[in-house]
Design an enzyme around this catalytic site. Structure first.
Site, PDB file in Angstrom:
ATOM      1  N   TYR A 183       0.851  -1.200   0.000  1.00 48.07           N
ATOM      2  CA  TYR A 183       0.000   0.000   0.000  1.00 48.07           C
ATOM      3  C   TYR A 183       0.881   1.243   0.000  1.00 48.07           C
ATOM      4  O   TYR A 183       1.830   1.322   0.783  1.00 48.07           O
ATOM      5  CB  TYR A 183      -0.909   0.037   1.236  1.00 48.07           C
ATOM      6  CG  TYR A 183      -2.353  -0.194   0.862  1.00 48.07           C
ATOM      7  CD1 TYR A 183      -2.946   0.596  -0.118  1.00 48.07           C
ATOM      8  CD2 TYR A 183      -3.110  -1.198   1.453  1.00 48.07           C
ATOM      9  CE1 TYR A 183      -4.267   0.378  -0.498  1.00 48.07           C
ATOM     10  CE2 TYR A 183      -4.418  -1.416   1.071  1.00 48.07           C
ATOM     11  CZ  TYR A 183      -4.988  -0.623   0.093  1.00 48.07           C
ATOM     12  OH  TYR A 183      -6.285  -0.832  -0.279  1.00 48.07           O
ATOM     13  N   GLU A 194      -0.553   4.807  -0.588  1.00 52.56           N
ATOM     14  CA  GLU A 194      -1.343   6.014  -0.852  1.00 52.56           C
ATOM     15  C   GLU A 194      -0.502   7.255  -0.575  1.00 52.56           C
ATOM     16  O   GLU A 194       0.225   7.313   0.422  1.00 52.56           O
ATOM     17  CB  GLU A 194      -2.605   6.033   0.019  1.00 52.56           C
ATOM     18  CG  GLU A 194      -3.715   5.221  -0.625  1.00 52.56           C
ATOM     19  CD  GLU A 194      -4.666   4.633   0.379  1.00 52.56           C
ATOM     20  OE1 GLU A 194      -4.188   3.962   1.303  1.00 52.56           O
ATOM     21  OE2 GLU A 194      -5.879   4.856   0.227  1.00 52.56           O
ATOM     22  N   ASP A 198      -5.759  14.530 -25.218  1.00 54.87           N
ATOM     23  CA  ASP A 198      -5.789  13.107 -24.873  1.00 54.87           C
ATOM     24  C   ASP A 198      -5.078  12.378 -26.006  1.00 54.87           C
ATOM     25  O   ASP A 198      -5.644  12.144 -27.069  1.00 54.87           O
ATOM     26  CB  ASP A 198      -7.242  12.640 -24.724  1.00 54.87           C
ATOM     27  CG  ASP A 198      -7.332  11.143 -24.419  1.00 54.87           C
ATOM     28  OD1 ASP A 198      -6.296  10.449 -24.568  1.00 54.87           O
ATOM     29  OD2 ASP A 198      -8.418  10.674 -24.044  1.00 54.87           O
ATOM     30  N   THR A 257      -2.932   6.723 -22.202  1.00 53.23           N
ATOM     31  CA  THR A 257      -2.757   5.394 -21.626  1.00 53.23           C
ATOM     32  C   THR A 257      -1.293   5.026 -21.833  1.00 53.23           C
ATOM     33  O   THR A 257      -0.581   5.665 -22.608  1.00 53.23           O
ATOM     34  CB  THR A 257      -3.639   4.357 -22.340  1.00 53.23           C
ATOM     35  OG1 THR A 257      -3.450   4.517 -23.751  1.00 53.23           O
ATOM     36  CG2 THR A 257      -5.098   4.523 -22.007  1.00 53.23           C
ATOM     37  N   LYS A 297      -0.721   1.480 -25.202  1.00 57.90           N
ATOM     38  CA  LYS A 297      -0.937   1.479 -26.659  1.00 57.90           C
ATOM     39  C   LYS A 297       0.429   1.648 -27.342  1.00 57.90           C
ATOM     40  O   LYS A 297       1.270   0.765 -27.242  1.00 57.90           O
ATOM     41  CB  LYS A 297      -1.937   2.565 -27.043  1.00 57.90           C
ATOM     42  CG  LYS A 297      -3.340   2.338 -26.438  1.00 57.90           C
ATOM     43  CD  LYS A 297      -4.346   3.326 -26.974  1.00 57.90           C
ATOM     44  CE  LYS A 297      -5.751   3.080 -26.448  1.00 57.90           C
ATOM     45  NZ  LYS A 297      -6.028   3.751 -25.157  1.00 57.90           N
ATOM     46  N   ARG A 342      -0.933  -1.903 -18.954  1.00 56.45           N
ATOM     47  CA  ARG A 342      -2.246  -1.260 -19.035  1.00 56.45           C
ATOM     48  C   ARG A 342      -2.360  -0.219 -17.917  1.00 56.45           C
ATOM     49  O   ARG A 342      -2.257  -0.571 -16.742  1.00 56.45           O
ATOM     50  CB  ARG A 342      -3.289  -2.362 -18.866  1.00 56.45           C
ATOM     51  CG  ARG A 342      -4.647  -2.088 -19.384  1.00 56.45           C
ATOM     52  CD  ARG A 342      -5.352  -3.383 -19.737  1.00 56.45           C
ATOM     53  NE  ARG A 342      -4.900  -3.829 -21.036  1.00 56.45           N
ATOM     54  CZ  ARG A 342      -5.307  -3.338 -22.197  1.00 56.45           C
ATOM     55  NH1 ARG A 342      -6.232  -2.407 -22.223  1.00 56.45           N
ATOM     56  NH2 ARG A 342      -4.819  -3.773 -23.335  1.00 56.45           N
TER      57      ARG A 342
HETATM   58  N1  DSN Z   1     -10.491   1.501 -25.964  1.00 58.82           N
HETATM   59  C1  DSN Z   1      -9.517   2.377 -26.570  1.00 58.82           C
HETATM   60  C2  DSN Z   1      -9.479   2.257 -28.032  1.00 58.82           C
HETATM   61  O1  DSN Z   1      -9.564   1.139 -28.491  1.00 58.82           O
HETATM   62  O2  DSN Z   1      -9.350   3.239 -28.730  1.00 58.82           O
HETATM   63  C3  DSN Z   1      -9.674   3.770 -26.155  1.00 58.82           C
HETATM   64  O3  DSN Z   1      -9.787   3.839 -24.799  1.00 58.82           O
END
Ligand code: DSN
Length: 449
Positions: free
Chosen positions: A48, A50, A198, A225, A228, A234
């Site tokens: 933990y 926090e 974003d 994110t 990707k 993730r």
């Molecule tokens: N789920 C993602 C995508 O496939 O674009 C975006 O969050």
């Protein structure tokens, strides 16, 4: 360590086989390295923590602090940011935290609308944020680019507190400088509005030098994110410019203090204990992204996407926006072959080519049977596939589209895709074998198979 007999591990093994024997065309997926996987599967999950490095609500965080600090410093270096928050559990959480950091309930946020290529978390009525904030959506023009005139008109009319450029199905490079200029021109109180990008889909392209960095064009914050194009675990990440104070201090609500407002909005504002095993894996991935080879990877993603797009066009596929400037391609299979995106997705799955049905800006109906599919090249490029293989993939895609079109002609009213495609099982099996042969020549980085 004992070998577990839990059936979960058998299923994981089946997933390794599925991933290695097929090709991943979903533009938001990728394959991590063995080191990223090792950090994620470590004992850090037991802890933990926090709070933030040097300011935790639990003892025993001396090692965790070092790891989170490494992740933060590497993320800042990657994006030339003053500040990084590496704790968001996902891209959705990262977005939610930025809205919460800057906006009050009822404030207006101007973002690309979902049908135009925006994302669910940018104001879809089914989300929590849309019930808290007033989202207004701008669109894309006929060429598939942001409709900057629409954006300007809406910014002037609604005086939003946050202007968001971001998307999950958009093939152009946004003109960040132009958005900054629009904000400066039409906002009555520019000091009350932040610009947010974003960049979940293209973060790896930014880091790899083949896509502009919004922070260098007057944007205040980037969310992304990490799984990707960044090829990490993730999770989510927030980068910002501004003054960095001690993370849990109360500060004035000014753009300069955005980094600290964001830290407070992530914890304790919207999340509890951070996932430090995932943060460690983020740190490992960021070190990989800082290597010069990552630039070659990013260049190859775009090269592969453009070759694939050109080949698809030569096979009669109509592409939204006429092609791609990034890693992502949106195909109008309805206008090209008279089939819908869902049937085509199901058929491609049968041969080991994975992508997703996707609505086009012109689609009126629901998201389940849209006219298009969305695909991209980050994952295939990680495995080492190049332009020659893109041509092969486009050829298979054409064969499958022709089979779907024939099937649809024979059964115009069939709503069950399996029943619709059943007569072509032998043809699918033959292409499946060809896909498997090619895929096995390009092993997964983390498993070597
Ligand atoms: N789920 C993602 C995508 O496939 O674009 C975006 O969050």
């Amino acid at each position: 360590m004992q070998n577990s007999k839990d059936e979960v591990f058998e299923i994981i093994n089946d997933e390794i086989i599925r991933q290695s024997e097929g090709l991943e065309l979903i533009p938001s997926e990728n394959y991590v390295s063995q080191d990223v996987l090792r950090a994620m599967g470590s004992v850090l999950t037991n802890k933990y923590s926090e709070g933030y490095p040097g300011k935790r609500y639990y003892g025993g965080n001396q090692n965790i602090d070092k790891i989170e600090t490494l992740a933060i410093e590497r993320a800042k270096e990657l994006f030339h940011a003053d500040h990084a928050n590496v704790q968001p559990h996902s891209g959705a959480n990262a977005n939610e935290a930025v809205y919460f950091a800057w906006c009050k309930p009822g404030d207006t946020i101007l973002a690309m609308s979902l049908p135009a290529g925006g994302h669910l978390t940018h104001g879809s009525p089914v989300t929590r944020s849309a019930k808290v904030y007033n989202f207004v959506g701008y669109g894309v023009d006929e060429a598939g680019d942001i409709d900057y005139d629409d954006l300007e008109r809406l910014a002037k009319e609604h005086q939003p507190k946050l202007i968001l450029v971001g998307y999950s199905a958009f093939m152009k490079i946004p003109d960040f400088k132009r958005v900054r200029e629009i904000a400066d021109r039409v906002l009555e109180k520019p000091e009350e509005t932040i610009l947010m990008a974003d960049m979940a889909h293209v973060a790896g392209l930014i880091v790899g030098g083949v896509h502009p960095n919004p922070l260098e064009f007057g944007f205040n914050v980037i969310t992304t994110t990490t799984h990707k194009t960044l090829r990490g675990p993730r999770g989510g990440l927030i980068l910002s410019r501004g003054k960095v104070s001690s993370p849990l201090h109360r500060v004035d609500h000014t753009i300069e203090n955005l980094p600290t407002l964001i830290d407070r909005a992530v914890f304790p504002g919207t999340q509890g204990g951070p996932l430090e095993h995932v943060i460690a894996a983020k740190a490992v991935a960021f070190a990989e992204d800082l290597q010069p080879e990552f630039h070659t990877y990013a260049e190859n993603i775009v090269k592969n996407a453009q070759t694939l797009a050109k080949e698809l066009e030569s096979h009669g596929f109509k592409l939204q926006g006429g092609g791609t400037d990034n890693h992502l391609i949106l195909v109008n299979v309805k206008d090209s072959f008279g089939i819908d995106g869902k049937t085509y997705e199901v058929a491609l799955d049968k041969v080991g080519l994975t992508l997703n049905a996707n609505a086009l800006p012109t689609d009126k109906g629901g998201a389940f049977r849209p006219s298009g599919v969305r695909l991209g090249t980050p994952a295939m490029t990680t495995r080492g596939l190049g332009e020659a293989e893109m041509k092969t993939v486009a050829g298979w895609m054409k064969q499958i589209a022709s089979l779907c079109a024939k099937a649809r002609k024979g059964k115009p009213d069939e709503t069950d895709d399996e029943a619709l495609l059943a007569d072509y099982a032998d043809e699918f099996e033959q292409i499946r074998a060809e896909v498997r042969d090619l895929a096995l020549k390009f092993p997964l980085p983390a498993t070597g198979c």
